[in-house]
Design a protein around this motif. Structure first.
Motif, short mmCIF file in Angstrom:
data_model
loop_
_atom_site.label_atom_id
_atom_site.label_comp_id
_atom_site.label_asym_id
_atom_site.label_seq_id
_atom_site.Cartn_x
_atom_site.Cartn_y
_atom_site.Cartn_z
N ILE A 225 -43.10 -20.71 -33.66
CA ILE A 225 -43.99 -20.19 -34.70
C ILE A 225 -45.24 -19.63 -34.02
CG2 ILE A 225 -45.33 -20.74 -36.76
CD1 ILE A 225 -43.38 -23.05 -37.28
N SER A 226 -45.53 -18.37 -34.26
CA SER A 226 -46.70 -17.73 -33.67
C SER A 226 -47.98 -18.25 -34.34
CB SER A 226 -46.62 -16.22 -33.81
OG SER A 226 -45.47 -15.71 -33.16
N HIS A 227 -49.10 -18.11 -33.65
CA HIS A 227 -50.37 -18.61 -34.19
C HIS A 227 -51.52 -17.74 -33.73
CE1 HIS A 227 -51.17 -20.27 -30.16
NE2 HIS A 227 -49.90 -20.65 -30.18
N MET A 228 -52.60 -17.78 -34.48
CA MET A 228 -53.80 -17.03 -34.12
C MET A 228 -55.01 -17.71 -34.75
SD MET A 228 -52.56 -15.98 -37.05
CE MET A 228 -53.07 -15.36 -38.67
N GLY A 229 -56.22 -17.28 -34.37
CA GLY A 229 -57.44 -17.81 -34.96
C GLY A 229 -58.10 -18.90 -34.17
N ALA A 230 -57.46 -19.37 -33.09
CA ALA A 230 -58.04 -20.41 -32.24
C ALA A 230 -57.59 -20.13 -30.81
CB ALA A 230 -57.59 -21.80 -32.67
N GLY A 231 -58.37 -20.63 -29.84
CA GLY A 231 -57.98 -20.38 -28.46
C GLY A 231 -58.88 -21.09 -27.48
N SER A 232 -58.54 -20.97 -26.22
CA SER A 232 -59.31 -21.62 -25.16
C SER A 232 -60.62 -20.89 -24.88
CB SER A 232 -58.47 -21.69 -23.87
OG SER A 232 -58.03 -20.39 -23.49
N ASN A 233 -60.79 -19.69 -25.44
CA ASN A 233 -62.05 -18.95 -25.38
C ASN A 233 -62.07 -17.96 -26.53
OD1 ASN A 233 -60.61 -16.54 -24.47
ND2 ASN A 233 -60.46 -17.60 -22.50
N ASP A 234 -63.17 -17.21 -26.66
CA ASP A 234 -63.28 -16.31 -27.81
C ASP A 234 -62.30 -15.14 -27.73
OD1 ASP A 234 -64.64 -15.20 -25.67
OD2 ASP A 234 -66.38 -14.56 -26.82
N THR A 235 -62.01 -14.67 -26.53
CA THR A 235 -61.04 -13.57 -26.39
C THR A 235 -59.69 -13.97 -26.95
OG1 THR A 235 -62.17 -12.72 -24.44
CG2 THR A 235 -59.88 -12.05 -24.77
N GLU A 236 -59.27 -15.18 -26.62
CA GLU A 236 -57.98 -15.68 -27.12
C GLU A 236 -58.03 -15.96 -28.61
OE1 GLU A 236 -56.10 -18.49 -24.49
OE2 GLU A 236 -55.25 -19.58 -26.20
N ALA A 237 -59.14 -16.51 -29.09
CA ALA A 237 -59.24 -16.88 -30.51
C ALA A 237 -59.21 -15.65 -31.42
CB ALA A 237 -60.52 -17.68 -30.74
N PHE A 238 -59.85 -14.56 -31.00
CA PHE A 238 -59.90 -13.35 -31.83
C PHE A 238 -58.70 -12.43 -31.61
CE2 PHE A 238 -64.37 -14.55 -32.18
CZ PHE A 238 -64.68 -14.18 -33.49
N ALA A 239 -57.86 -12.75 -30.64
CA ALA A 239 -56.71 -11.89 -30.36
C ALA A 239 -55.70 -11.96 -31.49
CB ALA A 239 -56.06 -12.30 -29.04
N PRO A 240 -55.10 -10.83 -31.86
CA PRO A 240 -54.10 -10.85 -32.93
C PRO A 240 -52.74 -11.29 -32.42
CG PRO A 240 -54.35 -8.63 -32.11
CD PRO A 240 -55.35 -9.47 -31.35
N VAL A 241 -51.94 -11.79 -33.34
CA VAL A 241 -50.50 -11.92 -33.10
C VAL A 241 -49.87 -10.63 -33.62
CG1 VAL A 241 -48.41 -13.01 -34.00
CG2 VAL A 241 -50.29 -14.42 -33.18
#
Length: 428
Positions: A225-241
């Motif tokens: 299951i793909s996910h978005m909205g969170a990440g290890s930094n802001d670049t990852e958190a704002f990245a789209p699926v």
């Protein structure tokens, strides 16, 4: 690993549709043959020439020709020959063969055009805990999605908001009234039900700290299951699926306007959430996603809990997201349904309420549903809402007066939008 399992999930959903179509074709073909044979039988039964029918098609009790009966000898000019009405589908062993359900069907699909459409579906908050856990211990996790299964599994892509961390570790956060934690065992049932994408941008993603949030991401990857909205930094958190279906690319972005602590906001050196208290970073992420995909979906956590009245910033932010390039804005967090609005030909669903939720559903908290969007490559979407109510933890489709009542209420709290009897959204 995430890519391969996710692609496999999409292919499995496509195979389900093809199997269903094949079965429908076969069943209707058989039904047609039965109707034709029944019609012939009735016609012959009422005919004065019933005996002649049997003389022609029967083999006779003694193998001798009867008076008035045309000869069936192949060398006799009067021989009756019936043409075959159906193609021979038999295999080399003479047995009729239909395609196996699991056989690979190769389709030649042209490149997507603006006339091609894909189906996207959305639900609200998913939180499998407390009273729901007691039910799943008895019935199993798949039980939760049983009544709504076709609405989740048939669309090309299905997305929701996962509002609890999935981890076996973590440290419970202190300073918030509700803290949750879920087992990885909940995820296979979500995958099997048809979920492709989950947003993690919400006020419970870090209930078990950064460790719990990162575990959630890993377990979702393993589940396909793909996910978005969170990440290890802001670049990852704002990245789209970005998902692709029949040549149409769909970008999903997760945002939250509900972040309990400043430390939960992702930045260059801090793991956390893609926040949207200021829309600058969010709008930039949306614009960038629009350069990468045909359709951009923004799933945003916002608003006030347990009320269907909007906060003023919701309408402002929703329109800003669309101005930045979003084609659909899908809201969550209030735990009740809120209204719909169309802006510049694009749709905003302010809140889809609860779908699977920890608290016992009462009144508006139990109202839920699945929102379908049938979208073209150019991002024009037709929306339909399928009304449901949660019964014993199961979102259950409503019918008749109950469905009409909920659809009418949604029309009354929407903005220049009404919902028809079949759930279609129409802009006035």
């Amino acid at each position: 690993m995430q890519r391969s399992r996710s692609e496999a999930h999409s292919q499995e959903k496509l195979r389900r549709k093809k199997r269903l179509k094949r079965r429908i074709i076969v069943n209707f073909t058989l039904l047609g043959v039965i109707i034709i044979l029944l019609g012939v039988w009735l016609a012959v039964s009422n005919s004065d020439k019933l005996s002649e029918w049997f003389d022609i098609f029967g083999d006779g009790s003694n193998g001798q020709e009867q008076a008035g009966k045309p000869s069936t000898d192949e060398n006799t000019p009067g021989n009756v020959i019936l043409p075959s009405e159906e193609p021979d589908n038999s295999n080399e062993n003479g047995v009729n063969a239909l395609p196996e359900d699991d056989a690979e069907v190769i389709d030649s699909e042209p490149a997507a055009s603006d006339d091609d459409k894909i189906s996207l579906s959305f639900v609200g908050d998913l939180l499998v805990a407390e009273y729901v856990s007691a039910i799943t211990e008895r019935e199993g996790y798949d039980y939760l999605y049983k009544e709504a299964l076709l609405y989740l599994s048939e669309p090309d892509l299905t997305a929701g908001n996962l509002e609890f961390p999935i981890t076996k570790r973590g440290t419970p956060v202190v300073g918030t009234p509700y803290v949750y934690k879920g087992s990885p065992d909940v995820l296979p049932s979500m995958y099997n039900a048809g979920f492709d994408v989950m947003s993690l941008a919400n006020n419970h993603a870090l209930d078990q700290g950064v460790e719990g949030m990162l575990d959630t991401m890993s377990y979702l990857d393993e589940a396909g299951i793909s996910h978005m909205g969170a990440g290890s930094n802001d670049t990852e958190a704002f990245a789209p699926v970005i998902k692709e279906v029949r040549g149409i690319k769909v970008a999903y972005i997760g945002l939250s306007r509900v972040v309990p602590f400043p430390s939960w906001k992702a930045d260059k050196y801090n793991a956390g959430l893609a926040e949207s208290y200021d829309t600058t970073r969010a709008n930039a992420a949306i614009a960038k996603a629009k350069e990468q995909a045909d359709i951009v979906v923004v799933m945003v956590h916002w608003g006030k809990e347990r009320v269907d009245k909007l906060e003023p910033y919701q309408t402002d932010f929703g329109k800003q997201y669309i101005d930045a390039g979003a084609d659909l804005v899908i809201g969550s967090h209030p735990h009740v349904l809120q209204g719909f609005e169309m802006y510049k030909g694009k749709w905003i669903a302010y809140s889809l309420g609860n779908f699977i939720f920890t608290s016992y559903p009462k009144e508006t908290a139990g109202e839920t549903g699945v929102l379908d969007a049938l979208c073209t490559k150019s991002g024009d979407c037709e929306l339909t809402f399928h009304p449901m109510f949660t019964v014993n933890a199961q979102p259950t489709p409503l019918e008749g007066d109950a469905a009409k009542t909920l659809l009418d209420r949604l029309s009354s709290i929407s903005f220049g939008v009404r919902l028809e009897a079949d759930g279609r959204l129409v802009s006035d």
